[in-house]
Design a protein around this motif. Structure first.
Motif, PDB file in Angstrom:
ATOM      1  N   ARG A   1       0.827  -1.218   0.000  1.00  0.00           N
ATOM      2  CA  ARG A   1       0.000   0.000   0.000  1.00  0.00           C
ATOM      3  C   ARG A   1       0.857   1.262   0.000  1.00  0.00           C
ATOM      4  NH1 ARG A   1      -5.564  -0.575   3.471  1.00  0.00           N
ATOM      5  NH2 ARG A   1      -6.469  -2.315   2.308  1.00  0.00           N
ATOM      6  N   ASP A   2       1.001   1.928   1.157  1.00  0.00           N
ATOM      7  CA  ASP A   2       1.763   3.180   1.221  1.00  0.00           C
ATOM      8  C   ASP A   2       3.108   2.981   1.905  1.00  0.00           C
ATOM      9  OD1 ASP A   2       0.773   2.649   3.730  1.00  0.00           O
ATOM     10  OD2 ASP A   2       0.459   4.757   4.241  1.00  0.00           O
ATOM     11  N   LEU A   3       3.563   1.726   1.978  1.00  0.00           N
ATOM     12  CA  LEU A   3       4.776   1.395   2.732  1.00  0.00           C
ATOM     13  C   LEU A   3       5.782   0.700   1.826  1.00  0.00           C
ATOM     14  CD1 LEU A   3       5.845   1.056   5.853  1.00  0.00           C
ATOM     15  CD2 LEU A   3       5.196  -1.310   5.460  1.00  0.00           C
ATOM     16  N   VAL A   4       7.045   1.095   1.939  1.00  0.00           N
ATOM     17  CA  VAL A   4       8.155   0.387   1.303  1.00  0.00           C
ATOM     18  C   VAL A   4       9.135   0.004   2.396  1.00  0.00           C
ATOM     19  CG1 VAL A   4      10.128   0.585  -0.269  1.00  0.00           C
ATOM     20  CG2 VAL A   4       7.911   1.551  -0.922  1.00  0.00           C
ATOM     21  N   LEU A   5       9.553  -1.255   2.398  1.00  0.00           N
ATOM     22  CA  LEU A   5      10.425  -1.755   3.452  1.00  0.00           C
ATOM     23  C   LEU A   5      11.597  -2.491   2.819  1.00  0.00           C
ATOM     24  CD1 LEU A   5       9.362  -3.048   6.835  1.00  0.00           C
ATOM     25  CD2 LEU A   5      10.774  -4.589   5.497  1.00  0.00           C
ATOM     26  N   HIS A   6      12.811  -2.127   3.206  1.00  0.00           N
ATOM     27  CA  HIS A   6      14.039  -2.718   2.673  1.00  0.00           C
ATOM     28  C   HIS A   6      14.796  -3.395   3.815  1.00  0.00           C
ATOM     29  CE1 HIS A   6      18.374  -1.927   1.008  1.00  0.00           C
ATOM     30  NE2 HIS A   6      18.028  -3.194   0.894  1.00  0.00           N
ATOM     31  N   ILE A   7      15.025  -4.705   3.680  1.00  0.00           N
ATOM     32  CA  ILE A   7      15.782  -5.478   4.671  1.00  0.00           C
ATOM     33  C   ILE A   7      17.100  -5.903   4.030  1.00  0.00           C
ATOM     34  CG2 ILE A   7      15.843  -7.555   6.090  1.00  0.00           C
ATOM     35  CD1 ILE A   7      12.788  -7.429   6.214  1.00  0.00           C
ATOM     36  N   GLU A   8      18.202  -5.637   4.727  1.00  0.00           N
ATOM     37  CA  GLU A   8      19.542  -5.905   4.201  1.00  0.00           C
ATOM     38  C   GLU A   8      20.338  -6.730   5.206  1.00  0.00           C
ATOM     39  OE1 GLU A   8      23.160  -3.120   2.480  1.00  0.00           O
ATOM     40  OE2 GLU A   8      22.056  -2.446   4.242  1.00  0.00           O
ATOM     41  N   GLN A   9      21.030  -7.755   4.702  1.00  0.00           N
ATOM     42  CA  GLN A   9      21.908  -8.547   5.563  1.00  0.00           C
ATOM     43  C   GLN A   9      23.353  -8.200   5.250  1.00  0.00           C
ATOM     44  OE1 GLN A   9      21.451 -12.802   5.426  1.00  0.00           O
ATOM     45  NE2 GLN A   9      23.258 -13.171   6.682  1.00  0.00           N
ATOM     46  N   LYS A  10      24.059  -7.657   6.245  1.00  0.00           N
ATOM     47  CA  LYS A  10      25.452  -7.255   6.086  1.00  0.00           C
ATOM     48  C   LYS A  10      26.370  -8.347   6.653  1.00  0.00           C
ATOM     49  CE  LYS A  10      24.286  -2.339   6.374  1.00  0.00           C
ATOM     50  NZ  LYS A  10      24.462  -1.077   7.110  1.00  0.00           N
ATOM     51  N   PRO A  11      27.694  -8.199   6.462  1.00  0.00           N
ATOM     52  CA  PRO A  11      28.617  -9.193   7.019  1.00  0.00           C
ATOM     53  C   PRO A  11      28.473  -9.312   8.534  1.00  0.00           C
ATOM     54  CG  PRO A  11      29.740  -7.764   5.451  1.00  0.00           C
ATOM     55  CD  PRO A  11      28.384  -7.170   5.671  1.00  0.00           C
ATOM     56  N   ASN A  12      28.952 -10.423   9.064  1.00  0.00           N
ATOM     57  CA  ASN A  12      28.891 -10.715  10.502  1.00  0.00           C
ATOM     58  C   ASN A  12      27.455 -10.763  11.018  1.00  0.00           C
ATOM     59  OD1 ASN A  12      31.758 -10.664  10.598  1.00  0.00           O
ATOM     60  ND2 ASN A  12      31.704  -8.431  10.794  1.00  0.00           N
ATOM     61  N   ARG A  13      26.527 -11.148  10.124  1.00  0.00           N
ATOM     62  CA  ARG A  13      25.111 -11.319  10.483  1.00  0.00           C
ATOM     63  C   ARG A  13      24.529 -10.085  11.162  1.00  0.00           C
ATOM     64  NH1 ARG A  13      22.746 -15.953   9.800  1.00  0.00           N
ATOM     65  NH2 ARG A  13      21.207 -15.588  11.432  1.00  0.00           N
ATOM     66  N   VAL A  14      24.747  -8.940  10.546  1.00  0.00           N
ATOM     67  CA  VAL A  14      24.109  -7.699  10.972  1.00  0.00           C
ATOM     68  C   VAL A  14      22.996  -7.397   9.976  1.00  0.00           C
ATOM     69  CG1 VAL A  14      24.390  -5.230  11.354  1.00  0.00           C
ATOM     70  CG2 VAL A  14      26.190  -6.816  12.070  1.00  0.00           C
ATOM     71  N   PHE A  15      21.771  -7.261  10.478  1.00  0.00           N
ATOM     72  CA  PHE A  15      20.611  -7.021   9.627  1.00  0.00           C
ATOM     73  C   PHE A  15      20.115  -5.594   9.831  1.00  0.00           C
ATOM     74  CE2 PHE A  15      20.898 -11.509  10.386  1.00  0.00           C
ATOM     75  CZ  PHE A  15      20.553 -12.108   9.188  1.00  0.00           C
TER      76      PHE A  15
END
Length: 429
Positions: free
Chosen positions: A400-414
């Motif tokens: 709807r009116d929401l955009v969500l970006h999930i990113e996984q970085k090194p050393n399991r940092v999200f």
């Protein structure tokens, strides 16, 4: 190219206020969503990053809810600031949730328990238990043990909200077996369950002796989709294996390190989405006129990446003075060229959402594009503020009116970046 005429949002709001759509609640809802679609796609509408959070454990998203700590903590994403809905008790690593799907009750059916009418989270644990958890309280409503001979890891819908496919991790041959020249014939298992209550339909074994040198497989709408390292994709019907799949082998004409992917369109139109690094094909599955028991695949529309033709000719002069031209083609997933990374569908607004990324020097820039689901026409493009490293794992959701970006970085940092729709103040002035 489809029609480009847009309806007047102000006129539609006025008609709604005067009760033109009041006779049918479904019409009112469709009208509201149509108005929201117009607002989302208009030029003055922007999406602003309203909050960002980081976590040491995976972050997941399902229909307005963000899940932290392997689905143990549930947070609402609807508000401008995160609001915790519930938190389940701590558990051991073997009991952690690996994957989950949001289940919403069917319409018009009498269900055995009052709690069944509320949304549930279908969850798969690390020790092979399939759970149904209340989406509002976190209480376990139902549980079933899968098997001990393989490790199940992934959940997907075969028939949305009715039948799930539980996929195992891929079997790997041991070092001793590889040295002895012994190959593992079984790549993976697919367990198929009817939902509410959990009822096993069957377990499918993906065997290389039967399917050949297969690299992956999934199940969607009763069709087994099998992928190969050569870039081929085969579609199998369980009722009549290959007799019903004229043009059932699709090949994406591309040269890339990343493999292409294919799946049935979530809009239940029977279409198929085939995604490569520089093109998205939406395919139609039609009956053959002369034989209704057979089907053929044809192209509905294609979305192409916005990129320059960088195929170059190198000129070399030999010692004798002879000019030699050498030509080479860049890979289709060359990071310096715009490349498709994610394709999804917003069912309420009937929009295809496409994430395209371009790596500029050491920094990648991504944008989310909205395309007309019927014709593929580009309606709006939204730049993502944060940089996009193509070596990391990413997920992007548009709801709807929401955009969500999930990113996984090194050393399991999200990291989780939440954008909400706003009207540009400069446009208002």
């Amino acid at each position: 190219m489809g029609p480009t005429r847009k309806s007047n949002v102000c006129r539609r709001l006025s008609r709604r206020a005067l009760g033109f759509f009041a006779r049918d609640a479904g019409v009112v809802q469709r009208t509201n969503l149509g108005i929201l679609r117009e607002l989302v796609c208009q030029e003055s509408t922007k999406f602003k990053n309203v909050w960002t959070t980081h976590s040491k454990s995976p972050i997941a998203y399902e229909r307005g809810r963000i899940y932290f700590d392997n689905y143990r903590c549930c947070v609402s994403s609807v508000a401008s600031e995160p609001k915790k809905l519930y938190e389940m008790p701590k558990c051991s690593k073997s009991e952690k949730i690996e994957d989950a799907l949001l289940w919403e009750c069917p319409v018009g059916e009498v269900l055995p328990d009052p709690s069944d009418y509320k949304s549930s989270l279908i969850a798969l644990t690390a020790h092979n238990w399939l759970l149904r958890i209340s989406a509002t309280t976190g209480k376990i409503l139902e549980k079933i043990y899968l098997a001990s001979y393989c490790k199940f890891r992934y959940l997907s819908w075969d028939t949305p909200q009715e039948v799930i496919a539980v996929k195992s991790a891929q079997n790997k041959s041991s070092a001793v077996a590889r040295q002895a020249g012994i190959q593992q014939p079984i790549l993976l298992y697919l367990a198929v369950f009817q939902v509410l209550p959990f009822s096993l339909i069957g377990i499918l074994e993906i065997n290389k002796r039967i399917f050949g040198n297969v690299t992956d497989a999934t199940l969607s709408h009763g069709i087994l989709i099998v992928m190969y390292s050569s870039g081929l994709v085969r579609l199998y019907s369980f009722q009549a294996i290959t007799e019903q799949a004229k043009n059932g082998i699709q090949e994406m004409e591309c040269c890339s390190l990343e493999s292409d992917w294919i799946y049935f369109h979530p809009d239940a139109s029977g279409r198929i989405i085939h995604v490569g690094p520089n093109q998205i094909k939406v395919l139609k599955l039609n009956e053959i006129e002369s034989n209704s028991s057979q089907h053929q695949i044809s192209e509905d529309f294609v979305i192409l990446a916005n990129r320059e033709n960088k195929n170059e000719n190198l000129v070399t002069v030999t010692a004798s003075g002879r000019v030699v031209k050498k030509s080479f083609n860049l890979l289709d997933d060359d990071p310096e060229q715009e490349t498709f990374k994610i394709v999804d569908y917003e069912d309420e607004l009937d929009l295809l959402s496409v994430v395209a990324v371009t790596q500029i020097d050491a920094e990648g820039k991504a944008h989310l594009d909205f395309h007309c689901n019927e014709y593929g026409t580009l309606l709006k493009s939204i730049p993502l503020v944060e940089s996009w490293d193509v070596t990391y794992s990413h997920e992007v959701y548009f709801d709807r009116d929401l955009v969500l970006h999930i990113e996984q970085k090194p050393n399991r940092v999200f990291s989780c970046y939440v954008y909400q729709m706003v009207c540009d103040p400069a446009e208002e002035e």
